[in-house]
Motif scaffolding. Sequence first.
Motif, PDB file in Angstrom:
ATOM      1  N   MET A 129       0.822  -1.208   0.000  1.00 59.91           N
ATOM      2  CA  MET A 129       0.000   0.000   0.000  1.00 59.91           C
ATOM      3  C   MET A 129       0.857   1.260   0.000  1.00 59.91           C
ATOM      4  N   SER A 130       1.930   1.235   0.795  1.00 57.57           N
ATOM      5  CA  SER A 130       2.806   2.398   0.865  1.00 57.57           C
ATOM      6  C   SER A 130       3.513   2.638  -0.458  1.00 57.57           C
ATOM      7  N   THR A 131       3.923   1.574  -1.118  1.00 60.21           N
ATOM      8  CA  THR A 131       4.570   1.722  -2.430  1.00 60.21           C
ATOM      9  C   THR A 131       3.574   2.208  -3.471  1.00 60.21           C
ATOM     10  N   THR A 132       2.369   1.660  -3.456  1.00 60.28           N
ATOM     11  CA  THR A 132       1.326   2.136  -4.375  1.00 60.28           C
ATOM     12  C   THR A 132       1.025   3.607  -4.144  1.00 60.28           C
ATOM     13  N   GLY A 133       1.187   4.049  -2.901  1.00 56.18           N
ATOM     14  CA  GLY A 133       0.967   5.456  -2.587  1.00 56.18           C
ATOM     15  C   GLY A 133       1.863   6.391  -3.374  1.00 56.18           C
ATOM     16  N   ILE A 134       3.053   5.920  -3.749  1.00 55.36           N
ATOM     17  CA  ILE A 134       3.950   6.731  -4.589  1.00 55.36           C
ATOM     18  C   ILE A 134       3.268   7.022  -5.919  1.00 55.36           C
ATOM     19  N   PHE A 183      -6.239   4.212   1.500  1.00 52.45           N
ATOM     20  CA  PHE A 183      -7.631   4.255   1.042  1.00 52.45           C
ATOM     21  C   PHE A 183      -8.106   5.699   0.826  1.00 52.45           C
ATOM     22  N   ILE A 184      -7.604   6.648   1.599  1.00 51.76           N
ATOM     23  CA  ILE A 184      -7.899   8.054   1.304  1.00 51.76           C
ATOM     24  C   ILE A 184      -7.331   8.413  -0.066  1.00 51.76           C
ATOM     25  N   GLY A 185      -6.065   8.044  -0.298  1.00 53.20           N
ATOM     26  CA  GLY A 185      -5.443   8.328  -1.588  1.00 53.20           C
ATOM     27  C   GLY A 185      -6.160   7.647  -2.736  1.00 53.20           C
ATOM     28  N   MET A 186      -6.593   6.403  -2.528  1.00 56.21           N
ATOM     29  CA  MET A 186      -7.306   5.677  -3.577  1.00 56.21           C
ATOM     30  C   MET A 186      -8.656   6.324  -3.877  1.00 56.21           C
ATOM     31  N   ALA A 187      -9.354   6.793  -2.840  1.00 52.09           N
ATOM     32  CA  ALA A 187     -10.630   7.468  -3.051  1.00 52.09           C
ATOM     33  C   ALA A 187     -10.435   8.740  -3.883  1.00 52.09           C
ATOM     34  N   VAL A 188      -9.359   9.472  -3.623  1.00 54.16           N
ATOM     35  CA  VAL A 188      -9.080  10.687  -4.388  1.00 54.16           C
ATOM     36  C   VAL A 188      -8.756  10.342  -5.839  1.00 54.16           C
ATOM     37  N   VAL A 189      -7.926   9.313  -6.041  1.00 55.45           N
ATOM     38  CA  VAL A 189      -7.577   8.888  -7.402  1.00 55.45           C
ATOM     39  C   VAL A 189      -8.826   8.491  -8.178  1.00 55.45           C
ATOM     40  N   GLY A 207     -16.607   5.266  -3.714  1.00 53.12           N
ATOM     41  CA  GLY A 207     -17.401   5.035  -2.511  1.00 53.12           C
ATOM     42  C   GLY A 207     -16.906   3.839  -1.716  1.00 53.12           C
ATOM     43  N   VAL A 208     -16.510   2.785  -2.426  1.00 56.93           N
ATOM     44  CA  VAL A 208     -15.942   1.610  -1.747  1.00 56.93           C
ATOM     45  C   VAL A 208     -14.649   1.999  -1.025  1.00 56.93           C
ATOM     46  N   ALA A 209     -13.793   2.792  -1.705  1.00 59.38           N
ATOM     47  CA  ALA A 209     -12.550   3.240  -1.076  1.00 59.38           C
ATOM     48  C   ALA A 209     -12.833   4.114   0.138  1.00 59.38           C
ATOM     49  N   LEU A 210     -13.859   4.971   0.039  1.00 57.70           N
ATOM     50  CA  LEU A 210     -14.261   5.781   1.190  1.00 57.70           C
ATOM     51  C   LEU A 210     -14.692   4.897   2.344  1.00 57.70           C
ATOM     52  N   GLY A 211     -15.497   3.877   2.052  1.00 62.04           N
ATOM     53  CA  GLY A 211     -15.920   2.954   3.103  1.00 62.04           C
ATOM     54  C   GLY A 211     -14.749   2.220   3.726  1.00 62.04           C
ATOM     55  N   ALA A 212     -13.795   1.806   2.887  1.00 69.33           N
ATOM     56  CA  ALA A 212     -12.602   1.125   3.405  1.00 69.33           C
ATOM     57  C   ALA A 212     -11.777   2.060   4.280  1.00 69.33           C
ATOM     58  N   TYR A 218     -11.919   5.385  10.880  1.00 73.89           N
ATOM     59  CA  TYR A 218     -13.144   6.056  11.322  1.00 73.89           C
ATOM     60  C   TYR A 218     -13.386   7.385  10.619  1.00 73.89           C
ATOM     61  N   LEU A 219     -14.013   8.330  11.279  1.00 79.27           N
ATOM     62  CA  LEU A 219     -14.646   9.485  10.646  1.00 79.27           C
ATOM     63  C   LEU A 219     -13.709  10.493   9.975  1.00 79.27           C
ATOM     64  N   PRO A 220     -12.432  10.602  10.314  1.00 78.41           N
ATOM     65  CA  PRO A 220     -11.574  11.513   9.543  1.00 78.41           C
ATOM     66  C   PRO A 220     -11.554  11.206   8.045  1.00 78.41           C
ATOM     67  N   ALA A 221     -11.976  10.007   7.659  1.00 80.06           N
ATOM     68  CA  ALA A 221     -12.051   9.661   6.238  1.00 80.06           C
ATOM     69  C   ALA A 221     -13.041  10.531   5.480  1.00 80.06           C
ATOM     70  N   LEU A 222     -13.918  11.216   6.189  1.00 86.78           N
ATOM     71  CA  LEU A 222     -14.911  12.065   5.531  1.00 86.78           C
ATOM     72  C   LEU A 222     -14.278  13.252   4.814  1.00 86.78           C
ATOM     73  N   ILE A 223     -12.971  13.467   4.980  1.00 90.41           N
ATOM     74  CA  ILE A 223     -12.273  14.493   4.202  1.00 90.41           C
ATOM     75  C   ILE A 223     -12.419  14.230   2.710  1.00 90.41           C
ATOM     76  N   VAL A 224     -12.680  12.971   2.356  1.00 84.87           N
ATOM     77  CA  VAL A 224     -12.873  12.622   0.940  1.00 84.87           C
ATOM     78  C   VAL A 224     -14.054  13.389   0.340  1.00 84.87           C
ATOM     79  N   LEU A 225     -15.073  13.683   1.113  1.00 84.83           N
ATOM     80  CA  LEU A 225     -16.295  14.284   0.568  1.00 84.83           C
ATOM     81  C   LEU A 225     -16.061  15.681  -0.021  1.00 84.83           C
ATOM     82  N   PRO A 226     -15.446  16.620   0.717  1.00 91.77           N
ATOM     83  CA  PRO A 226     -15.191  17.915   0.077  1.00 91.77           C
ATOM     84  C   PRO A 226     -14.193  17.824  -1.074  1.00 91.77           C
ATOM     85  N   LEU A 227     -13.228  16.915  -0.978  1.00 90.80           N
ATOM     86  CA  LEU A 227     -12.273  16.746  -2.080  1.00 90.80           C
ATOM     87  C   LEU A 227     -12.996  16.256  -3.337  1.00 90.80           C
TER      88      LEU A 227
END
Length: 500
Positions: A129-134, A183-189, A207-212, A218-227
Amino acid sequence: MENLIPGIITVIICLAGYYQSWKYQARDNYRMALWLLLISGLLLRIYTSTDFFLHYWDERYHALVAKNLMNHPFRPTLYDTPLLPYDYFNWPGNHIWLHKQPMALWLMAGSMKLFGINEIALRLPSILMSTTGIWMTWFTGKHLAGKKAGYLAAFFFSVNGLIIELTGGRVATDHIDIAFLFFIGMAVVLSIVFAQSRKPLFNILAGVALGAALLSKYLPALIVLPLWLLIVYDSGNFRLKTIALQFVILTGVGALVFLPWQIYIFRAFPAEAAWESQMNFRHLMEVIEERTGPFYYFADKIRINYGELVYLPLLWFLWKTIRNPRNLKMLAVTVWFLIPFVFFSLARTKMQGYMLFTAPALFIMTAVFWVMLSEIKTRSWYRYALNVLLVLFMLLPLRYSLERVKPFQISDRNPEWVKGLRALNREAPDNGVLLNYANPVEAMFYTGLTAYSEIPGEATVRELLDKGYTVIVNDKGDVPAGIAALEGVRLKKLAEAPAQ
């Protein structure tokens, strides 16, 4: 020397890889440049992850829970078979373990199911996951700020010492925060791909990435919504009605992924779930486990985790965003960093890992600032100062990376206490209890024993023996004579991990 030589070889190969990557980038060959970033970043992560022992905070707990999830994936336990009384308020000694959301734990359990119960299998999901993050940082940075900035942001992600340390489980919050970052990065991608392609499938996947991500931390993942809103609206490919409909689909899919687990644990483990839910919100108003700091805690930590010069691009980027708020790409990067920064700065409990998921935003800010400086044309002394600054922006992250990876530090990466536990596992009975061992969580990971750091009373030991358990007591010279004399009690001298 056996630890030093692999470290030196890793550094040499990675430096050569980054140098060649830079040359390919300069020739506009971003495909090869990115591949070399990925390979070099992967090598750094593999090297750091080859500590053949569990790290004290928090990896050992995550490792044991993941091991137990291999047998019952919907029943997270720390002490799988508690034999002595426990308090579910005490997460380091609990039975049902809901202290963290389950996604990262499931990934670790799945990896160990495939590759065996060992440290490398445990860390493999984080390495991947960390390598994919690059790559994800490159893709996101390219979309929001151009190829050059995307490449530089990916480089900063590749060498970041904190991300690499977390990948190897060396510092607190370890694999949980890497999964959350991923998963935050994947949701943005996926949001970007949806905005570009207008294919609803990618919005569902976002949406699946957001759920993951919600199931990771937990709830800090909601940053995906405004992005998502900024990225999709900025594309100009959708009417407002379509944006509203797709936003409902995004949040609905995220909820379908996230909520079943929350409903399940409140029904299956109501006391533990209620307590952990309460603790999540108490972090905002109370100092938990002495994890705190002043309101400027995170402003100070970014200097340590991203380099002293990070304040220059951060302040410049914020100023540019304020001056031109209609630049929605720049606004998205600012929102990604600023909302969590303000939120966690106001919270009473603070840890450096809380802000990790904003790292790509900081990398993009730094990359855009670097590109801006490199394009300033002047022949005065000012140009030499700019060149020094540009070089420092590249060298400081490398320095921090080496400090955290520790390739030149002589250390025992396969300690005797782990060897002792592995040997004990080969001879341990199926129905065994280990007492008086200072590292019971590690003992339960490496063996099939139920382990405790203390020696209970003689009556309790007799009761365990009567129930058919084999009792092994770590003999440190403090075993009561009455217990040592009991038939069925085995005394064994075991090496223990150094005190933390």
